[in-house]
Design an enzyme around this catalytic site. Structure first.
Site, PDB file in Angstrom:
ATOM      1  N   ASN A   1      11.443   3.950   2.111  1.00 49.96           N
ATOM      2  CA  ASN A   1      10.471   4.261   3.160  1.00 49.96           C
ATOM      3  C   ASN A   1       9.730   2.967   3.523  1.00 49.96           C
ATOM      4  O   ASN A   1       8.510   2.874   3.472  1.00 49.96           O
ATOM      5  CB  ASN A   1       9.490   5.356   2.714  1.00 49.96           C
ATOM      6  CG  ASN A   1       8.658   5.875   3.870  1.00 49.96           C
ATOM      7  OD1 ASN A   1       7.442   5.816   3.856  1.00 49.96           O
ATOM      8  ND2 ASN A   1       9.310   6.344   4.906  1.00 49.96           N
TER       9      ASN A   1
ATOM     10  N   HIS B   1       8.105  -0.413   4.987  1.00 47.69           N
ATOM     11  CA  HIS B   1       7.144  -0.758   6.030  1.00 47.69           C
ATOM     12  C   HIS B   1       6.896  -2.265   5.957  1.00 47.69           C
ATOM     13  O   HIS B   1       7.513  -2.973   5.148  1.00 47.69           O
ATOM     14  CB  HIS B   1       5.845   0.048   5.865  1.00 47.69           C
ATOM     15  CG  HIS B   1       5.277  -0.001   4.484  1.00 47.69           C
ATOM     16  ND1 HIS B   1       4.809  -1.161   3.904  1.00 47.69           N
ATOM     17  CD2 HIS B   1       5.131   0.963   3.530  1.00 47.69           C
ATOM     18  CE1 HIS B   1       4.369  -0.912   2.692  1.00 47.69           C
ATOM     19  NE2 HIS B   1       4.573   0.369   2.424  1.00 47.69           N
TER      20      HIS B   1
ATOM     21  N   GLY C   1       4.664  -4.021   4.678  1.00 42.46           N
ATOM     22  CA  GLY C   1       4.301  -4.541   3.348  1.00 42.46           C
ATOM     23  C   GLY C   1       5.542  -4.957   2.575  1.00 42.46           C
ATOM     24  O   GLY C   1       5.592  -6.043   1.969  1.00 42.46           O
ATOM     25  N   HIS C   2       6.569  -4.101   2.605  1.00 41.02           N
ATOM     26  CA  HIS C   2       7.826  -4.423   1.921  1.00 41.02           C
ATOM     27  C   HIS C   2       8.531  -5.597   2.621  1.00 41.02           C
ATOM     28  O   HIS C   2       9.039  -6.514   1.971  1.00 41.02           O
ATOM     29  CB  HIS C   2       8.785  -3.229   1.963  1.00 41.02           C
ATOM     30  CG  HIS C   2       8.283  -1.985   1.288  1.00 41.02           C
ATOM     31  ND1 HIS C   2       7.978  -0.833   1.973  1.00 41.02           N
ATOM     32  CD2 HIS C   2       8.047  -1.709  -0.021  1.00 41.02           C
ATOM     33  CE1 HIS C   2       7.582   0.099   1.122  1.00 41.02           C
ATOM     34  NE2 HIS C   2       7.604  -0.400  -0.093  1.00 41.02           N
TER      35      HIS C   2
ATOM     36  N   GLY D   1       3.800  -6.624  -4.619  1.00 41.97           N
ATOM     37  CA  GLY D   1       2.607  -6.634  -3.772  1.00 41.97           C
ATOM     38  C   GLY D   1       1.325  -6.540  -4.581  1.00 41.97           C
ATOM     39  O   GLY D   1       1.269  -5.837  -5.591  1.00 41.97           O
ATOM     40  N   GLU D   2       0.290  -7.235  -4.107  1.00 45.99           N
ATOM     41  CA  GLU D   2      -1.031  -7.133  -4.746  1.00 45.99           C
ATOM     42  C   GLU D   2      -1.648  -5.761  -4.510  1.00 45.99           C
ATOM     43  O   GLU D   2      -2.622  -5.403  -5.160  1.00 45.99           O
ATOM     44  CB  GLU D   2      -1.973  -8.214  -4.188  1.00 45.99           C
ATOM     45  CG  GLU D   2      -1.660  -9.594  -4.703  1.00 45.99           C
ATOM     46  CD  GLU D   2      -2.598 -10.653  -4.164  1.00 45.99           C
ATOM     47  OE1 GLU D   2      -3.405 -10.345  -3.251  1.00 45.99           O
ATOM     48  OE2 GLU D   2      -2.518 -11.798  -4.639  1.00 45.99           O
TER      49      GLU D   2
HETATM   50  P1  AMP Z   1       6.937   0.782  -3.477  1.00 44.93           P
HETATM   51  O1  AMP Z   1       8.114   0.996  -2.587  1.00 44.93           O
HETATM   52  O2  AMP Z   1       5.706   1.511  -3.044  1.00 44.93           O
HETATM   53  O3  AMP Z   1       7.262   0.969  -4.932  1.00 44.93           O
HETATM   54  O4  AMP Z   1       6.551  -0.744  -3.335  1.00 44.93           O
HETATM   55  C1  AMP Z   1       7.480  -1.764  -3.554  1.00 44.93           C
HETATM   56  C2  AMP Z   1       6.769  -3.091  -3.566  1.00 44.93           C
HETATM   57  O5  AMP Z   1       6.123  -3.291  -2.319  1.00 44.93           O
HETATM   58  C3  AMP Z   1       5.671  -3.175  -4.648  1.00 44.93           C
HETATM   59  O6  AMP Z   1       5.668  -4.467  -5.204  1.00 44.93           O
HETATM   60  C4  AMP Z   1       4.419  -2.913  -3.847  1.00 44.93           C
HETATM   61  O7  AMP Z   1       3.268  -3.495  -4.428  1.00 44.93           O
HETATM   62  C5  AMP Z   1       4.760  -3.604  -2.538  1.00 44.93           C
HETATM   63  N1  AMP Z   1       3.928  -3.065  -1.462  1.00 44.93           N
HETATM   64  C6  AMP Z   1       3.784  -1.783  -1.071  1.00 44.93           C
HETATM   65  N2  AMP Z   1       2.885  -1.680  -0.073  1.00 44.93           N
HETATM   66  C7  AMP Z   1       2.435  -2.935   0.165  1.00 44.93           C
HETATM   67  C8  AMP Z   1       1.482  -3.500   1.071  1.00 44.93           C
HETATM   68  N3  AMP Z   1       0.809  -2.759   1.929  1.00 44.93           N
HETATM   69  N4  AMP Z   1       1.294  -4.835   1.034  1.00 44.93           N
HETATM   70  C9  AMP Z   1       1.971  -5.620   0.166  1.00 44.93           C
HETATM   71  N5  AMP Z   1       2.873  -5.153  -0.706  1.00 44.93           N
HETATM   72  C10 AMP Z   1       3.109  -3.833  -0.711  1.00 44.93           C
END
Ligand code: AMP
Length: 251
Positions: free
Chosen positions: A30, A32, A34-35, A145-146
């Site tokens: 999913n 976005h 950020g990823h 991500g932070e």
């Molecule tokens: P997830 O798919 O939610 O497990 O996230 C995968 C990676 O993307 C992790 O390292 C998260 O910290 C990073 N991540 C998710 N959302 C953001 C964001 N808004 N800004 C920066 N990194 C993000």
């Protein structure tokens, strides 16, 4: 972009990449901005960028959260192609947990507070899957991500403690225009909650005391799990209806 699901096929494929600087971005899909920001950073700093999509069942402490986690594979593949990811690794649950999760990794200090306290077992599941993914992908650098600050600290600690030869790189939180940290769970917010959600970051960033911040969030309609200052950050987790949001800022 090369897409590999089968772990045996993955291991053979990984051998063909020997000698390259490899960047790795683990995700649960999913995708976005950020990823995508992590992918771009990896592309800048490495010869080859691997992205994984694996919705890791062991890090969900509520089965409904796992079952309702948004799945948008076609869009994700298109986005990864658009930013030039070299390879997508998307293993399945069975092959990632041949041991039925009887083998797991536990950290007992950082994990015992905040997210760890409110989501029992979450960090065991997260650390175990990240360790498996790092072993499978053997990256030079891995990007986190932070936004998930406690997770980032724990992954860095794991790599140090277990002598894993990967550099962990933390990247700043990417936000929507109104300040809300981008998150896959944001898509679950209804329109009213989405509008309310923007005030989370605003209130979290104020110069008021933690008590006043908690009070303001509660008055604005959030149910607060915690607001706390640690590791040079102010971190918070709140609920809007059925959706849980986390965020943090540097102090
Ligand atoms: P997830 O798919 O939610 O497990 O996230 C995968 C990676 O993307 C992790 O390292 C998260 O910290 C990073 N991540 C998710 N959302 C953001 C964001 N808004 N800004 C920066 N990194 C993000």
């Amino acid at each position: 972009m090369n897409i590999v699901s089968d772990i045996k096929a993955w291991k053979s494929y990984r051998k063909t990449l020997m000698g390259n600087a490899i960047g790795f971005v683990p995700t649960m899909g999913n995708l976005h901005e950020g990823h995508l920001n992590l992918v771009r950073r990896s592309k800048n700093e490495n010869d080859f960028t691997i992205v994984s999509i694996f919705i890791n069942p062991t890090q969900f402490n509520q089965s409904s959260d796992f079952e309702n986690y948004p799945k948008t594979m076609e869009d994700d593949i298109q986005l990864l192609n658009s930013v030039g990811a070299d390879c997508l690794f998307m293993p399945d649950k069975q092959s990632m947990y041949t041991d039925n999760y009887t083998m797991r990794l536990t950290e007992t200090e950082i994990s015992s507070t905040l997210e760890g306290e409110h989501r029992p077992g979450h960090f065991d599941g997260m650390l175990t899957v990240v360790l498996k993914l790092l072993n499978l992908t053997q990256p030079t650098r891995a990007y986190f991500g932070e936004k998930d600050f406690q997770q980032l600290l724990l992954v860095k600690k794991m790599v140090d403690a277990l002598f894993i030869p990967t550099e962990i790189i933390g990247c700043p939180t990417v936000r929507a225009e109104d300040g809300l940290a981008l998150s896959s769970r944001n898509s679950r917010l209804n329109q009213v909650h989405r509008t309310m959600a923007s005030t989370f970051h605003e209130i979290l960033s104020s110069d008021k005391s933690l008590d006043v911040i908690t009070q303001q969030l509660t008055q604005s309609g959030f149910q607060v799990d915690y607001i706390s200052e640690k590791w040079g950050r102010r971190l918070g987790a709140v609920w809007l209806g059925e959706t849980r949001l986390i965020d943090n800022i540097q102090l």
